[in-house]
Design an enzyme around this catalytic site. Structure first.
Site, PDB file in Angstrom:
ATOM      1  N   ARG A  72       0.821  -1.191   0.000  1.00  0.00           N
ATOM      2  CA  ARG A  72       0.000   0.000   0.000  1.00  0.00           C
ATOM      3  C   ARG A  72       0.868   1.259   0.000  1.00  0.00           C
ATOM      4  O   ARG A  72       2.004   1.250   0.456  1.00  0.00           O
ATOM      5  CB  ARG A  72      -0.937   0.025   1.215  1.00  0.00           C
ATOM      6  CG  ARG A  72      -0.229   0.146   2.586  1.00  0.00           C
ATOM      7  CD  ARG A  72      -0.465   1.529   3.175  1.00  0.00           C
ATOM      8  NE  ARG A  72       0.259   1.797   4.399  1.00  0.00           N
ATOM      9  CZ  ARG A  72       1.500   2.248   4.453  1.00  0.00           C
ATOM     10  NH1 ARG A  72       2.221   2.398   3.345  1.00  0.00           N
ATOM     11  NH2 ARG A  72       2.080   2.534   5.599  1.00  0.00           N
ATOM     12  N   LYS A  74       0.831   5.111   1.424  1.00  0.00           N
ATOM     13  CA  LYS A  74       0.183   5.839   2.518  1.00  0.00           C
ATOM     14  C   LYS A  74      -0.818   6.857   1.957  1.00  0.00           C
ATOM     15  O   LYS A  74      -0.519   7.576   1.014  1.00  0.00           O
ATOM     16  CB  LYS A  74       1.268   6.569   3.315  1.00  0.00           C
ATOM     17  CG  LYS A  74       0.912   6.785   4.773  1.00  0.00           C
ATOM     18  CD  LYS A  74       2.100   7.375   5.522  1.00  0.00           C
ATOM     19  CE  LYS A  74       1.836   7.384   7.007  1.00  0.00           C
ATOM     20  NZ  LYS A  74       1.750   6.033   7.585  1.00  0.00           N
ATOM     21  N   SER A  78      -3.296   9.999   6.240  1.00  0.00           N
ATOM     22  CA  SER A  78      -2.386   9.512   7.272  1.00  0.00           C
ATOM     23  C   SER A  78      -0.994  10.082   7.066  1.00  0.00           C
ATOM     24  O   SER A  78      -0.239  10.232   8.040  1.00  0.00           O
ATOM     25  CB  SER A  78      -2.383   7.994   7.382  1.00  0.00           C
ATOM     26  OG  SER A  78      -2.213   7.400   6.151  1.00  0.00           O
ATOM     27  N   ARG A  84       2.307  15.996  10.904  1.00  0.00           N
ATOM     28  CA  ARG A  84       1.979  16.813  12.074  1.00  0.00           C
ATOM     29  C   ARG A  84       2.506  16.210  13.355  1.00  0.00           C
ATOM     30  O   ARG A  84       3.073  16.892  14.198  1.00  0.00           O
ATOM     31  CB  ARG A  84       0.467  16.934  12.191  1.00  0.00           C
ATOM     32  CG  ARG A  84      -0.096  17.903  11.213  1.00  0.00           C
ATOM     33  CD  ARG A  84      -1.485  18.237  11.665  1.00  0.00           C
ATOM     34  NE  ARG A  84      -2.080  19.208  10.798  1.00  0.00           N
ATOM     35  CZ  ARG A  84      -3.388  19.334  10.658  1.00  0.00           C
ATOM     36  NH1 ARG A  84      -4.207  18.524  11.295  1.00  0.00           N
ATOM     37  NH2 ARG A  84      -3.863  20.262   9.878  1.00  0.00           N
ATOM     38  N   ARG A  85       2.289  14.901  13.489  1.00  0.00           N
ATOM     39  CA  ARG A  85       2.710  14.229  14.720  1.00  0.00           C
ATOM     40  C   ARG A  85       4.218  14.340  14.903  1.00  0.00           C
ATOM     41  O   ARG A  85       4.711  14.563  16.005  1.00  0.00           O
ATOM     42  CB  ARG A  85       2.263  12.768  14.675  1.00  0.00           C
ATOM     43  CG  ARG A  85       2.590  11.962  15.904  1.00  0.00           C
ATOM     44  CD  ARG A  85       1.686  10.738  16.044  1.00  0.00           C
ATOM     45  NE  ARG A  85       1.738   9.836  14.905  1.00  0.00           N
ATOM     46  CZ  ARG A  85       2.692   8.919  14.714  1.00  0.00           C
ATOM     47  NH1 ARG A  85       3.660   8.784  15.606  1.00  0.00           N
ATOM     48  NH2 ARG A  85       2.676   8.150  13.655  1.00  0.00           N
ATOM     49  N   GLU A 168       9.094   0.439   3.643  1.00  0.00           N
ATOM     50  CA  GLU A 168       8.992  -0.339   4.880  1.00  0.00           C
ATOM     51  C   GLU A 168       8.447  -1.723   4.553  1.00  0.00           C
ATOM     52  O   GLU A 168       7.375  -1.842   3.966  1.00  0.00           O
ATOM     53  CB  GLU A 168       8.059   0.354   5.888  1.00  0.00           C
ATOM     54  CG  GLU A 168       7.905  -0.449   7.182  1.00  0.00           C
ATOM     55  CD  GLU A 168       7.039   0.238   8.231  1.00  0.00           C
ATOM     56  OE1 GLU A 168       7.530   1.157   8.914  1.00  0.00           O
ATOM     57  OE2 GLU A 168       5.860  -0.152   8.373  1.00  0.00           O
ATOM     58  N   GLU A 183      -6.817  -6.433  15.457  1.00  0.00           N
ATOM     59  CA  GLU A 183      -6.527  -5.427  16.486  1.00  0.00           C
ATOM     60  C   GLU A 183      -6.559  -4.030  15.877  1.00  0.00           C
ATOM     61  O   GLU A 183      -7.066  -3.085  16.474  1.00  0.00           O
ATOM     62  CB  GLU A 183      -5.153  -5.724  17.110  1.00  0.00           C
ATOM     63  CG  GLU A 183      -4.844  -4.916  18.351  1.00  0.00           C
ATOM     64  CD  GLU A 183      -3.970  -3.713  18.069  1.00  0.00           C
ATOM     65  OE1 GLU A 183      -3.654  -2.986  19.017  1.00  0.00           O
ATOM     66  OE2 GLU A 183      -3.591  -3.481  16.895  1.00  0.00           O
TER      67      GLU A 183
HETATM   68  P1  GTP Z   1       4.938   4.979  13.450  1.00  0.00           P
HETATM   69  O1  GTP Z   1       5.458   6.363  13.590  1.00  0.00           O
HETATM   70  O2  GTP Z   1       3.490   4.795  13.799  1.00  0.00           O
HETATM   71  O3  GTP Z   1       5.262   4.396  12.110  1.00  0.00           O
HETATM   72  O4  GTP Z   1       5.694   4.153  14.538  1.00  0.00           O
HETATM   73  P2  GTP Z   1       7.200   3.679  14.442  1.00  0.00           P
HETATM   74  O5  GTP Z   1       7.972   4.580  13.563  1.00  0.00           O
HETATM   75  O6  GTP Z   1       7.663   3.369  15.815  1.00  0.00           O
HETATM   76  O7  GTP Z   1       7.059   2.379  13.599  1.00  0.00           O
HETATM   77  P3  GTP Z   1       6.725   0.924  14.084  1.00  0.00           P
HETATM   78  O8  GTP Z   1       7.941   0.114  13.896  1.00  0.00           O
HETATM   79  O9  GTP Z   1       6.051   0.904  15.385  1.00  0.00           O
HETATM   80  O10 GTP Z   1       5.709   0.457  12.962  1.00  0.00           O
HETATM   81  C1  GTP Z   1       4.519   1.098  12.717  1.00  0.00           C
HETATM   82  C2  GTP Z   1       3.656   0.150  11.905  1.00  0.00           C
HETATM   83  O11 GTP Z   1       3.665  -1.148  12.482  1.00  0.00           O
HETATM   84  C3  GTP Z   1       2.230   0.582  11.916  1.00  0.00           C
HETATM   85  O12 GTP Z   1       1.952   1.348  10.780  1.00  0.00           O
HETATM   86  C4  GTP Z   1       1.463  -0.741  11.909  1.00  0.00           C
HETATM   87  O13 GTP Z   1       1.367  -1.229  10.586  1.00  0.00           O
HETATM   88  C5  GTP Z   1       2.379  -1.659  12.664  1.00  0.00           C
HETATM   89  N1  GTP Z   1       2.106  -1.693  14.115  1.00  0.00           N
HETATM   90  C6  GTP Z   1       2.922  -1.259  15.097  1.00  0.00           C
HETATM   91  N2  GTP Z   1       2.396  -1.462  16.305  1.00  0.00           N
HETATM   92  C7  GTP Z   1       1.196  -2.036  16.114  1.00  0.00           C
HETATM   93  C8  GTP Z   1       0.148  -2.505  16.993  1.00  0.00           C
HETATM   94  O14 GTP Z   1       0.201  -2.405  18.223  1.00  0.00           O
HETATM   95  N3  GTP Z   1      -0.952  -3.047  16.403  1.00  0.00           N
HETATM   96  C9  GTP Z   1      -1.068  -3.175  15.052  1.00  0.00           C
HETATM   97  N4  GTP Z   1      -2.182  -3.729  14.567  1.00  0.00           N
HETATM   98  N5  GTP Z   1      -0.105  -2.753  14.205  1.00  0.00           N
HETATM   99  C10 GTP Z   1       1.006  -2.187  14.721  1.00  0.00           C
HETATM  100 MG    MG Z   2       6.846   3.531  11.118  1.00  0.00          MG
END
Ligand code: GTP
Ligand code: MG
Length: 234
Positions: A72, A74, A78, A84-85, A168, A183
């Protein structure tokens, strides 16, 4: 009418189309679309790599470690939420540099061991550059989430340029994907009282543990069958 207007305003707010973003899109519409098309091309490159690996495994080892591939790009919403985040500048350069999951490829494997085997073969390819590796299988998230995440760069070949593009890649077993998909569907539900929320999170965490236990059992069964097969052949 006011009801309709209210609904529309709420929609605009929810969809987060801020003036700033609309402005950037209008000024940079073509370069933005071009950048998005590079991400689409990078996804095609990565998908092909996994299809080739799966083909080779099915011929040489008589097994198909990859159950499926989902990709996919983005969505604008999102993307904007994340800009923003993370509080990064609203420019194409900074988006490209700071947002590493604009292009996402999810590889669903049969067994946990397949994940590491397929990921290693993928990383050994000399046009793949690893930027970051997060092993949420060895170290699950507090939610219970399990998956192996690789942030990589893959070159795409344009008319007169070789451009590295960030992608990714998430590796999951069917069980990990089953849990994460359900979830994810439920994670944004609102209006849940705090004490019930705690219960739901605990329940979901327990489900993640149970499905990880199932993955382990399935892996052991597979290992036993493979051992027997080896003995037969020798
Ligand atoms: P983001 O800034 O949200 O991308 O977090 P991050 O940079 O720490 O990346 P991370 O490695 O946590 O990966 C984010 C991606 O992993 C999300 O877009 C989801 O696809 C997946 N993901 C991470 N945590 C969860 C979770 O608790 N539940 C689910 N369903 N997916 C998750
Ligand atoms: Mg990420």
């Amino acid at each position: 009418w006011t009801l309709i207007e209210e609904k529309r305003d709420k929609f605009v707010k929810q969809s987060l189309l801020s003036d700033e973003f609309i402005d950037m899109m209008q000024r940079n519409r073509k370069p933005f679309d071009l950048l998005m098309s590079y991400y689409q091309c990078a996804i095609m490159e990565i998908e092909t790599k996994f299809k080739v690996l799966n083909e080779e495994y099915s011929l040489e080892y008589d097994k198909n470690p990859i159950e499926g591939i989902k990709s996919r790009i983005k969505s604008y919403d999102s993307l904007l939420k994340k800009i923003r985040r993370k509080d990064i500048p609203m420019t194409l350069e900074s988006i490209e540099k700071n947002i590493t999951d604009i292009a996402g490829v999810r590889v669903i494997c049969s067994f946990p061991a397949d994940i590491y085997e397929v990921a290693d073969s993928f990383l050994r390819q000399d046009d793949i550059t690893l930027l970051e590796r997060k092993d949420y299988i060895q170290n699950p998230k507090p939610s219970g989430y399990r998956s192996l995440h690789l942030i990589v760069q893959v070159p795409i070949f344009l008319q007169d340029e070789k451009k590295p593009v960030t992608v990714e890649v998430q590796f999951r077993t069917i069980a990990m994907d089953f849990w994460a998909s359900l979830e994810h569907k439920m994670r944004y539900k609102k209006n849940i009282p705090a004490e019930q929320m705690k219960y739901l999170q605990d329940e979901l965490y327990d489900c993640a543990e149970q499905s990880a236990a199932l993955d382990k059992r399935m892996q052991s069964i597979r290992n036993l069958i493979a051992e027997n097969k080896e003995e037969e052949e020798t």
